[in-house]
Design a protein around this motif. Structure first.
Motif, PDB file in Angstrom:
ATOM      1  N   TYR A  53      60.379  60.665  32.984  1.00 28.71           N
ATOM      2  CA  TYR A  53      59.474  59.975  33.993  1.00 28.71           C
ATOM      3  C   TYR A  53      59.075  58.488  33.588  1.00 28.71           C
ATOM      4  CZ  TYR A  53      59.271  64.028  36.789  1.00 28.71           C
ATOM      5  OH  TYR A  53      59.889  65.082  37.721  1.00 28.71           O
ATOM      6  N   ARG A  54      58.635  58.668  32.463  1.00 32.10           N
ATOM      7  CA  ARG A  54      58.639  57.169  31.649  1.00 32.10           C
ATOM      8  C   ARG A  54      59.666  56.353  31.367  1.00 32.10           C
ATOM      9  NH1 ARG A  54      53.692  56.967  28.533  1.00 32.10           N
ATOM     10  NH2 ARG A  54      52.499  58.724  28.575  1.00 32.10           N
TER      11      ARG A  54
ATOM     12  N   ARG B  43      55.942  54.416  25.668  1.00 31.80           N
ATOM     13  CA  ARG B  43      54.443  54.868  25.180  1.00 31.80           C
ATOM     14  C   ARG B  43      53.496  53.739  25.622  1.00 31.80           C
ATOM     15  NH1 ARG B  43      55.732  59.916  25.602  1.00 31.80           N
ATOM     16  NH2 ARG B  43      57.773  60.411  24.704  1.00 31.80           N
TER      17      ARG B  43
ATOM     18  N   ALA C 102      56.133  59.177  39.053  1.00 30.30           N
ATOM     19  CA  ALA C 102      56.242  60.814  38.915  1.00 30.30           C
ATOM     20  C   ALA C 102      55.632  61.353  40.303  1.00 30.30           C
ATOM     21  CB  ALA C 102      55.094  61.279  37.832  1.00 30.30           C
TER      22      ALA C 102
ATOM     23  N   LYS D 213      50.323  69.331  24.127  1.00 32.22           N
ATOM     24  CA  LYS D 213      51.594  70.108  24.319  1.00 32.22           C
ATOM     25  C   LYS D 213      53.005  69.628  23.651  1.00 32.22           C
ATOM     26  CE  LYS D 213      52.283  67.927  29.140  1.00 32.22           C
ATOM     27  NZ  LYS D 213      51.748  66.832  28.489  1.00 32.22           N
TER      28      LYS D 213
ATOM     29  N   ARG E  33      44.556  59.589  35.458  1.00 37.18           N
ATOM     30  CA  ARG E  33      46.110  60.157  35.260  1.00 37.18           C
ATOM     31  C   ARG E  33      45.797  61.724  35.726  1.00 37.18           C
ATOM     32  NH1 ARG E  33      50.435  60.336  31.526  1.00 37.18           N
ATOM     33  NH2 ARG E  33      48.894  59.763  29.965  1.00 37.18           N
TER      34      ARG E  33
ATOM     35  N   VAL F 262      53.537  54.845  35.493  1.00 39.00           N
ATOM     36  CA  VAL F 262      54.238  56.089  35.364  1.00 39.00           C
ATOM     37  C   VAL F 262      53.751  57.233  36.565  1.00 39.00           C
ATOM     38  CG1 VAL F 262      52.969  57.613  33.613  1.00 39.00           C
ATOM     39  CG2 VAL F 262      55.504  57.861  34.121  1.00 39.00           C
ATOM     40  N   SER F 263      52.322  57.250  36.726  1.00 35.22           N
ATOM     41  CA  SER F 263      52.049  58.372  37.920  1.00 35.22           C
ATOM     42  C   SER F 263      52.689  57.836  39.135  1.00 35.22           C
ATOM     43  CB  SER F 263      50.450  58.246  37.900  1.00 35.22           C
ATOM     44  OG  SER F 263      49.865  58.912  36.812  1.00 35.22           O
TER      45      SER F 263
ATOM     46  N   ARG G  33      61.668  62.872  41.617  1.00 35.79           N
ATOM     47  CA  ARG G  33      61.344  64.137  41.119  1.00 35.79           C
ATOM     48  C   ARG G  33      62.441  65.093  41.307  1.00 35.79           C
ATOM     49  NH1 ARG G  33      56.257  64.624  39.127  1.00 35.79           N
ATOM     50  NH2 ARG G  33      56.866  66.655  38.383  1.00 35.79           N
TER      51      ARG G  33
ATOM     52  N   ASP H  28      48.095  63.122  39.101  1.00 35.39           N
ATOM     53  CA  ASP H  28      48.864  64.133  38.813  1.00 35.39           C
ATOM     54  C   ASP H  28      48.400  65.425  39.412  1.00 35.39           C
ATOM     55  OD1 ASP H  28      50.254  62.407  37.103  1.00 35.39           O
ATOM     56  OD2 ASP H  28      49.526  63.236  35.323  1.00 35.39           O
TER      57      ASP H  28
ATOM     58  N   GLY I 190      56.468  69.634  30.126  1.00 34.96           N
ATOM     59  CA  GLY I 190      55.924  68.743  31.156  1.00 34.96           C
ATOM     60  C   GLY I 190      54.519  69.005  32.133  1.00 34.96           C
ATOM     61  N   ARG I 191      54.574  68.923  33.483  1.00 30.83           N
ATOM     62  CA  ARG I 191      53.495  69.508  34.088  1.00 30.83           C
ATOM     63  C   ARG I 191      53.749  70.528  35.192  1.00 30.83           C
ATOM     64  NH1 ARG I 191      52.409  65.841  31.381  1.00 30.83           N
ATOM     65  NH2 ARG I 191      50.735  64.107  31.510  1.00 30.83           N
ATOM     66  N   ASP I 192      55.195  70.498  35.573  1.00 29.80           N
ATOM     67  CA  ASP I 192      55.725  71.466  36.618  1.00 29.80           C
ATOM     68  C   ASP I 192      56.780  72.416  35.955  1.00 29.80           C
ATOM     69  OD1 ASP I 192      57.468  69.244  35.956  1.00 29.80           O
ATOM     70  OD2 ASP I 192      58.162  69.151  38.286  1.00 29.80           O
TER      71      ASP I 192
ATOM     72  N   THR J 224      59.957  66.187  29.239  1.00 31.62           N
ATOM     73  CA  THR J 224      60.401  65.713  30.560  1.00 31.62           C
ATOM     74  C   THR J 224      59.320  64.536  30.843  1.00 31.62           C
ATOM     75  OG1 THR J 224      58.745  67.116  31.743  1.00 31.62           O
ATOM     76  CG2 THR J 224      60.967  67.874  31.363  1.00 31.62           C
ATOM     77  N   GLY J 225      58.141  64.209  30.214  1.00 31.30           N
ATOM     78  CA  GLY J 225      57.338  63.470  30.437  1.00 31.30           C
ATOM     79  C   GLY J 225      58.012  62.021  29.986  1.00 31.30           C
TER      80      GLY J 225
ATOM     81  N   ARG K  27      48.538  65.040  43.539  1.00 27.33           N
ATOM     82  CA  ARG K  27      49.873  64.718  44.309  1.00 27.33           C
ATOM     83  C   ARG K  27      50.450  65.844  45.110  1.00 27.33           C
ATOM     84  NH1 ARG K  27      52.881  64.115  38.947  1.00 27.33           N
ATOM     85  NH2 ARG K  27      53.753  66.302  38.614  1.00 27.33           N
TER      86      ARG K  27
HETATM   87  O1   DC Z   1      53.333  63.727  29.381  1.00 24.05           O
HETATM   88  P1   DC Z   1      53.386  62.289  29.586  1.00 24.05           P
HETATM   89  O2   DC Z   1      52.213  61.568  29.530  1.00 24.05           O
HETATM   90  O3   DC Z   1      54.282  61.672  28.854  1.00 24.05           O
HETATM   91  O4   DC Z   1      54.042  62.319  31.140  1.00 24.05           O
HETATM   92  C1   DC Z   1      54.052  60.986  31.765  1.00 24.05           C
HETATM   93  C2   DC Z   1      53.789  61.138  33.322  1.00 24.05           C
HETATM   94  O5   DC Z   1      54.898  61.783  33.789  1.00 24.05           O
HETATM   95  C3   DC Z   1      52.447  61.842  33.612  1.00 24.05           C
HETATM   96  O6   DC Z   1      51.662  60.836  34.350  1.00 24.05           O
HETATM   97  C4   DC Z   1      52.667  62.983  34.296  1.00 24.05           C
HETATM   98  C5   DC Z   1      54.224  62.924  34.600  1.00 24.05           C
HETATM   99  N1   DC Z   1      55.144  64.254  34.545  1.00 24.05           N
HETATM  100  C6   DC Z   1      55.299  64.712  35.667  1.00 24.05           C
HETATM  101  O7   DC Z   1      54.810  64.440  36.853  1.00 24.05           O
HETATM  102  N2   DC Z   1      56.075  65.850  35.546  1.00 24.05           N
HETATM  103  C7   DC Z   1      56.673  66.408  34.395  1.00 24.05           C
HETATM  104  N3   DC Z   1      57.267  67.477  34.244  1.00 24.05           N
HETATM  105  C8   DC Z   1      56.227  65.509  33.197  1.00 24.05           C
HETATM  106  C9   DC Z   1      55.590  64.469  33.364  1.00 24.05           C
END
Ligand code: DC
Length: 211
Positions: free
Chosen positions: A36-37, A84, A96, A14, A170, A92-93, A102, A174, A123-125, A32-33, A177
């Motif tokens: 969180y990082r 990274r 997050a 992605k 992870r 990071v998990s 959040r 992810d 991102g994820r959400d 957005t990751g 949660r």
């Molecule tokens: O995409 P990434 O691997 O850089 O994301 C890092 C961590 O952040 C991963 O454990 C998931 C979390 N994350 C999240 O919970 N919500 C997001 N919008 C982006 C990343």
């Protein structure tokens, strides 16, 4: 406001796709990751336990995260490479999964995009929580061994088995949660990137965006 949401698990491709799509559409790109990082990075630097919800959330609210330009600066410190690295990736998990972190980062993500009049946001959400009314949503996936293979190319000093196990862990954290788990939004275009090259995926998304 034009908002393109790109969600998916680690190693789904992605970041590459979102970056390329942003160039094609001449829109800013928000990872957005990386936010969180950045919080995980700052927590480790300050000796905070990433699992300690309240101190980490308090710190996150004060933290200056600069995602403009090519790198990531955290309280003025260049953290582009370290965010990274394996330590941040391990921590990071937990960060997050922290609802207060959040809430703070989602607010900043919305502000960042609004200030720029739109963006491609990865991102994820993003399609489910941050921008449920996004103009276009894509959910990228790939088979676990393909995703682990991609990550392994990036972190050549770690054994493939370790990378795959870390990725699977992870994925579970992810997805399991309680707050904003990784989910595919009903209205997202689902793309399996396992056996396709980036150009073809970007082209498909550009075509679907027109339609
Ligand atoms: O995409 P990434 O691997 O850089 O994301 C890092 C961590 O952040 C991963 O454990 C998931 C979390 N994350 C999240 O919970 N919500 C997001 N919008 C982006 C990343």
């Amino acid at each position: 406001m034009r908002v393109i949401a790109i969600d998916g698990p680690a190693g789904s491709g992605k970041s590459t796709v979102a970056r390329r799509l942003a160039e094609r559409l001449d829109l800013p790109y928000l990872d957005t990751g990386a936010m969180y990082r950045a919080v995980a990075f700052a927590a480790l630097r300050r000796g905070l336990d990433p699992d300690e919800a309240e101190p980490v959330a308090r710190m996150a609210r004060e933290l200056v995260i600069d995602l403009d330009g090519s790198g990531v600066r955290v309280d003025g410190v260049d953290a582009t490479v370290e965010i990274r690295g394996p330590e941040v990736t391990r921590a990071v998990s937990a960060v997050a999964a922290n609802p207060s972190v959040r809430a703070e980062l989602v607010r900043r993500q919305r502000d960042w995009v609004e200030a720029r009049g739109g963006a491609v946001v990865e991102g994820r959400d993003i399609g489910t929580v941050v921008f449920p009314d996004a103009s276009f949503k894509a959910y990228l996936t790939a088979r676990l061994e393909v995703r682990a293979g991609r990550r392994h190319l990036e972190v050549t000093d770690t054994a493939y088995e370790t990378v795959a196990a870390d990725l699977a862990r992870r994925d579970t954290t992810d997805s399991a949660r309680v707050d904003s788990p990784l989910l595919c939004s009903d209205d997202a275009v689902h793309v399996d990137t396992s056996d396709r090259d980036v150009d073809a995926i970007v082209e498909e998304l550009v075509e679907r965006l027109k339609g």
